[in-house]
Design an enzyme around this catalytic site. Structure first.
Site, PDB file in Angstrom:
ATOM      1  N   HIS A  14       0.825  -1.210   0.000  1.00 31.96           N
ATOM      2  CA  HIS A  14       0.000   0.000   0.000  1.00 31.96           C
ATOM      3  C   HIS A  14       0.855   1.254   0.000  1.00 31.96           C
ATOM      4  O   HIS A  14       2.056   1.235   0.334  1.00 31.96           O
ATOM      5  CB  HIS A  14      -0.956   0.007   1.195  1.00 31.96           C
ATOM      6  CG  HIS A  14      -0.256   0.106   2.513  1.00 31.96           C
ATOM      7  ND1 HIS A  14       0.297   1.287   2.983  1.00 31.96           N
ATOM      8  CD2 HIS A  14      -0.016  -0.821   3.468  1.00 31.96           C
ATOM      9  CE1 HIS A  14       0.834   1.080   4.173  1.00 31.96           C
ATOM     10  NE2 HIS A  14       0.672  -0.190   4.491  1.00 31.96           N
ATOM     11  N   THR A  26       2.314  -0.673  12.070  1.00 35.49           N
ATOM     12  CA  THR A  26       0.895  -0.472  11.766  1.00 35.49           C
ATOM     13  C   THR A  26       0.266  -1.783  11.346  1.00 35.49           C
ATOM     14  O   THR A  26       0.461  -2.241  10.219  1.00 35.49           O
ATOM     15  CB  THR A  26       0.714   0.555  10.620  1.00 35.49           C
ATOM     16  OG1 THR A  26       1.688   1.574  10.728  1.00 35.49           O
ATOM     17  CG2 THR A  26      -0.686   1.122  10.643  1.00 35.49           C
ATOM     18  N   GLY A  27      -0.472  -2.391  12.248  1.00 33.92           N
ATOM     19  CA  GLY A  27      -1.169  -3.622  11.925  1.00 33.92           C
ATOM     20  C   GLY A  27      -2.643  -3.358  11.697  1.00 33.92           C
ATOM     21  O   GLY A  27      -3.088  -3.100  10.593  1.00 33.92           O
ATOM     22  N   ARG A  70      -5.986   1.525   4.161  1.00 30.29           N
ATOM     23  CA  ARG A  70      -4.859   1.950   3.333  1.00 30.29           C
ATOM     24  C   ARG A  70      -4.655   1.023   2.135  1.00 30.29           C
ATOM     25  O   ARG A  70      -4.223   1.471   1.068  1.00 30.29           O
ATOM     26  CB  ARG A  70      -3.585   2.057   4.177  1.00 30.29           C
ATOM     27  CG  ARG A  70      -3.196   0.790   4.943  1.00 30.29           C
ATOM     28  CD  ARG A  70      -2.186   1.119   6.031  1.00 30.29           C
ATOM     29  NE  ARG A  70      -1.713  -0.045   6.772  1.00 30.29           N
ATOM     30  CZ  ARG A  70      -2.335  -0.583   7.817  1.00 30.29           C
ATOM     31  NH1 ARG A  70      -3.482  -0.077   8.235  1.00 30.29           N
ATOM     32  NH2 ARG A  70      -1.807  -1.613   8.451  1.00 30.29           N
ATOM     33  N   GLU A  96      -1.861  -7.344   7.468  1.00 32.50           N
ATOM     34  CA  GLU A  96      -0.523  -7.183   8.017  1.00 32.50           C
ATOM     35  C   GLU A  96      -0.308  -8.102   9.219  1.00 32.50           C
ATOM     36  O   GLU A  96      -1.275  -8.588   9.830  1.00 32.50           O
ATOM     37  CB  GLU A  96      -0.329  -5.714   8.433  1.00 32.50           C
ATOM     38  CG  GLU A  96       1.026  -5.370   9.037  1.00 32.50           C
ATOM     39  CD  GLU A  96       2.223  -5.680   8.140  1.00 32.50           C
ATOM     40  OE1 GLU A  96       2.435  -6.877   7.840  1.00 32.50           O
ATOM     41  OE2 GLU A  96       2.947  -4.739   7.759  1.00 32.50           O
ATOM     42  N   TRP A  97       0.945  -8.354   9.522  1.00 24.28           N
ATOM     43  CA  TRP A  97       1.310  -9.069  10.754  1.00 24.28           C
ATOM     44  C   TRP A  97       0.564  -8.391  11.906  1.00 24.28           C
ATOM     45  O   TRP A  97       0.573  -7.158  12.038  1.00 24.28           O
ATOM     46  CB  TRP A  97       2.816  -8.942  10.974  1.00 24.28           C
ATOM     47  CG  TRP A  97       3.421  -9.903  11.965  1.00 24.28           C
ATOM     48  CD1 TRP A  97       2.946 -10.230  13.193  1.00 24.28           C
ATOM     49  CD2 TRP A  97       4.651 -10.630  11.784  1.00 24.28           C
ATOM     50  NE1 TRP A  97       3.782 -11.116  13.815  1.00 24.28           N
ATOM     51  CE2 TRP A  97       4.847 -11.385  12.981  1.00 24.28           C
ATOM     52  CE3 TRP A  97       5.605 -10.715  10.780  1.00 24.28           C
ATOM     53  CZ2 TRP A  97       5.966 -12.213  13.152  1.00 24.28           C
ATOM     54  CZ3 TRP A  97       6.702 -11.541  10.961  1.00 24.28           C
ATOM     55  CH2 TRP A  97       6.870 -12.281  12.124  1.00 24.28           C
ATOM     56  N   THR A  98      -0.085  -9.160  12.747  1.00 19.68           N
ATOM     57  CA  THR A  98      -0.789  -8.608  13.907  1.00 19.68           C
ATOM     58  C   THR A  98       0.235  -8.347  15.010  1.00 19.68           C
ATOM     59  O   THR A  98       0.791  -9.280  15.580  1.00 19.68           O
ATOM     60  CB  THR A  98      -1.882  -9.569  14.397  1.00 19.68           C
ATOM     61  OG1 THR A  98      -2.799  -9.834  13.324  1.00 19.68           O
ATOM     62  CG2 THR A  98      -2.646  -8.958  15.566  1.00 19.68           C
TER      63      THR A  98
END
Length: 232
Positions: A14, A26-27, A70, A96-98
């Protein structure tokens, strides 16, 4: 006659957000793209998306989009110049990775939090590729999630290639993933059948496009075709 072209995967990170600029993790936080991020994604779309370009909509089977705003906005922008957007799915598997307890943290803050609790830590006080995230996902969980996405994509590819109506010289079956920094690095690593810790060797810039493909005409040999296309 020319053999069937094997499908590809196009991995798009993104566009720029405030936290990609300053390095905060940022997850699940739903940040919007910056004005600069929006402009870059529009430029990327006109430059890299279209017939005969890096991402050819005529060759796509589907687009997998992370549920974060995003990523959704990136999808809208890069395909905005087309008369019709390609088929797409909002897919939790490509989120995304948490980061769990480390959401919004800088790396040094996560390292300090681990040290305060007496937790073992890797390189630099926190190595996500080894330590994972308290309250979030471990490297093992990320490996399993990414492997499931890859398995599904390879099934899509194989179904396209082996369809009885496909003829030599046919083209298509491509998949686009619009996701995030750490997920993208995990995907690149596992696509190449490498241990997840090798993800630290790859960098996908905001708005960059990576190409995953196969060696010649052998679907059992996944390869990396290109990285960070479309940014210059």
């Amino acid at each position: 006659m020319a053999p069937k072209r094997l499908p590809k995967v196009y991995l798009v990170r993104h566009g720029e957000t405030e936290w990609t600029i300053n390095g905060r993790h940022t997850g699940v936080t739903d940040l919007l793209l910056t004005a600069n991020g929006e402009a870059i994604m529009l430029k990327l779309g006109s430059k890299a998306v279209g017939p005969g370009k890096i991402i050819d909509p005529n060759l796509l089977s589907t687009v997998l989009v992370s549920p974060r705003l995003r990523a959704k906005r990136t999808f809208e922008l890069i395909f905005s110049h087309l008369s019709e957007k390609p088929p797409h799915i909002i897919e939790e598997g490509v989120r995304e990775w948490t980061y769990g307890d480390y959401e919004g943290f800088y790396k040094h803050e996560a390292a300090a939090a681990r040290k305060a609790k007496g937790l073992p830590s890797g390189e630099g006080g926190w190595d996500i590729w080894v330590d994972g995230c308290e309250g979030g996902e471990s490297p093992e969980e990320m490996t399993a999630r990414v492997d499931e996405v890859i398995k599904s994509i390879k099934e899509t590819h194989r179904a396209w290639v082996e369809h009885p109506d496909r003829k030599n010289g046919d083209e298509g079956g491509d998949v686009v993933i619009i996701s995030h920094g750490h997920f993208s690095r995990c995907f690149l690593t596992r696509w190449l059948n490498l241990p997840l810790t090798n993800g630290r060797l790859f960098v996908l810039d905001p708005g960059g496009v990576c190409v995953m493909q196969y060696y010649h005409h052998d679907m059992d040999k996944p390869m990396l075709g290109a990285m960070n296309l479309g940014l210059v």
